[in-house]
Design a protein around this motif. Structure first.
Motif, mmCIF file in Angstrom:
data_model
loop_
_atom_site.group_PDB
_atom_site.id
_atom_site.type_symbol
_atom_site.label_atom_id
_atom_site.label_comp_id
_atom_site.label_asym_id
_atom_site.label_seq_id
_atom_site.Cartn_x
_atom_site.Cartn_y
_atom_site.Cartn_z
ATOM 1 N N ASN A 297 5.100 11.610 2.916
ATOM 2 C CA ASN A 297 3.866 11.175 3.569
ATOM 3 C C ASN A 297 4.157 10.150 4.655
ATOM 4 O O ASN A 297 5.047 9.309 4.502
ATOM 5 C CB ASN A 297 2.903 10.547 2.552
ATOM 6 N N TYR B 38 2.597 6.948 6.305
ATOM 7 C CA TYR B 38 1.581 5.922 6.070
ATOM 8 C C TYR B 38 1.376 5.158 7.374
ATOM 9 O O TYR B 38 2.317 4.566 7.915
ATOM 10 C CB TYR B 38 2.013 4.962 4.956
ATOM 11 N N SER C 236 -2.713 7.971 4.799
ATOM 12 C CA SER C 236 -1.473 8.741 4.704
ATOM 13 C C SER C 236 -1.754 10.210 4.977
ATOM 14 O O SER C 236 -2.836 10.715 4.654
ATOM 15 C CB SER C 236 -0.850 8.600 3.302
ATOM 16 N N ASP D 49 0.797 4.303 -2.782
ATOM 17 C CA ASP D 49 0.694 5.727 -2.456
ATOM 18 C C ASP D 49 1.849 6.505 -3.067
ATOM 19 O O ASP D 49 1.677 7.651 -3.518
ATOM 20 C CB ASP D 49 0.667 5.920 -0.934
ATOM 21 N N ASN E 6 0.911 6.997 -6.656
ATOM 22 C CA ASN E 6 -0.243 7.896 -6.822
ATOM 23 C C ASN E 6 0.080 9.342 -6.477
ATOM 24 O O ASN E 6 -0.403 10.277 -7.132
ATOM 25 C CB ASN E 6 -1.416 7.421 -5.959
ATOM 26 N N SER E 7 0.890 9.544 -5.445
ATOM 27 C CA SER E 7 1.136 10.895 -4.938
ATOM 28 C C SER E 7 2.476 11.474 -5.378
ATOM 29 O O SER E 7 2.663 12.690 -5.396
ATOM 30 C CB SER E 7 1.081 10.901 -3.408
ATOM 31 N N GLN F 33 7.681 8.103 1.252
ATOM 32 C CA GLN F 33 6.804 7.450 2.217
ATOM 33 C C GLN F 33 7.588 6.997 3.449
ATOM 34 O O GLN F 33 8.716 6.493 3.328
ATOM 35 C CB GLN F 33 6.146 6.216 1.599
ATOM 36 N N GLU G 257 0.834 -1.207 0.000
ATOM 37 C CA GLU G 257 0.000 0.000 0.000
ATOM 38 C C GLU G 257 0.868 1.256 0.000
ATOM 39 O O GLU G 257 0.505 2.263 -0.619
ATOM 40 C CB GLU G 257 -0.950 -0.026 1.194
#
Length: 294
Positions: A251, A253, A189, A152, A155-156, A160, A148
């Motif tokens: 981010n 998470y 997140s 992210d 996607n972002s 992370q 996951e």
């Protein structure tokens, strides 16, 4: 954003928290049920899609590399005796499309220094870091938390850091993130505005502790070159990430699973209990055994 295939696993530690077990055996080779801790970690990385494993090691730890190599004599003997299940387990430790290499950390100068030792193997690629002490157990079989995090990242476009909520009285054991007071539920997140390594409880910005899983841009290697020794007189990865956040998003998470720190005796015992209760060969009898103790 570069392809995400490389993952750094620092295994050069002395394992002092589990002595005397780690005197002659690398702590990463201690077994949780039927696999060394390092195999559990590598399997997690492979499940999340990583295909290039980079071990940061030192002298006296060759058994870690040997574990992922072929053992022709053992395989031949298992085949001769018709022990097909064991033969498959031994052969399938490392899938054919996954490579593993090792680089040396010649001085114990901290996690940041260990990651920097992998810079020649990373080059200009974004990469992940996993700590081999921390095992994650999850009842979700389809996806793991690292999977996951990778999603992210794609996607972002943000770096992370995996975090886990811990009791406030324990924050001084961890690196802690500051998400500007925003709530962070498991599986979610939030942008990080700052972080601090092992803060006193009164100075902790949250109870969200860094638990040893990172996805980072190649830029981190340049920052680590200029990172001065911090907490414990070591080069801290957290300090480099605190610099990164000034120029790029990171981010936090919040993991769904539960971590077990196999770098200490209690966490190692807890991991064996939890993983043993979920292993197909041991679950039922082990559960009965524990009920008998209670």
């Amino acid at each position: 954003m570069s392809a995400l295939t490389k993952i750094v696993i620092p295994v050069a530690g002395l394992g002092t928290r589990v002595l005397p077990a780690s005197k002659a055996i690398p702590k990463e080779m201690l077994t949780v049920v039927d696999k060394p801790v390092i195999q559990h970690v590598v399997e997690e990385a492979i499940k999340a899609g990583f295909t290039e494993i980079i071990l940061v090691t030192r002298s006296g730890k060759s058994s870690i590399e040997d574990h992922f190599d072929k053992h022709y004599e053992l395989e031949a003997e298992l085949a001769r005796k018709g022990k097909d299940a064991l033969l498959t387990a031994v052969r399938d430790i490392l899938p054919i499309d996954v490579s593993i290499c090792a680089v040396r950390q010649n001085q114990p100068l901290g996690l940041g220094h260990a990651v920097l030792c992998a810079a020649p193997a990373i080059g200009n690629d974004d990469f992940a870091v996993m700590l081999p002490d921390m095992l994650i157990h999850s009842t979700q079989t389809e996806q793991c938390d690292l999977t996951e995090m990778v999603a992210d990242y794609h996607n972002s476009g943000a770096a992370q850091i995996m975090v886990e909520a811990v009791p406030l009285e324990h924050v001084e054991r961890y690196g802690v993130v500051d998400c500007a007071g925003k709530p962070l539920a498991p599986g979610q997140s939030q942008p990080i505005v700052g972080m601090v390594e092992k803060p006193p409880q009164a100075e902790a910005p949250s109870n969200q502790a860094i638990v040893g899983r990172y996805i980072l841009p190649a830029r981190v290697m340049e920052l680590l070159k200029d990172t001065k020794p911090g907490a414990g007189g070591e080069i801290q990865l957290t300090d480099a990430l605190d610099q990164l956040i000034k120029e790029a998003p990171i981010n936090a998470y919040s993991m769904r699973g539960k971590t077990y720190d196999c770098g200490n005796k209690l966490g190692f015992l807890q991991a064996n209990v939890v993983f043993g209760l979920h292993h197909s060969e041991t679950a039922n009898d082990f559960k009965d055994f524990i009920k008998g103790l209670v």
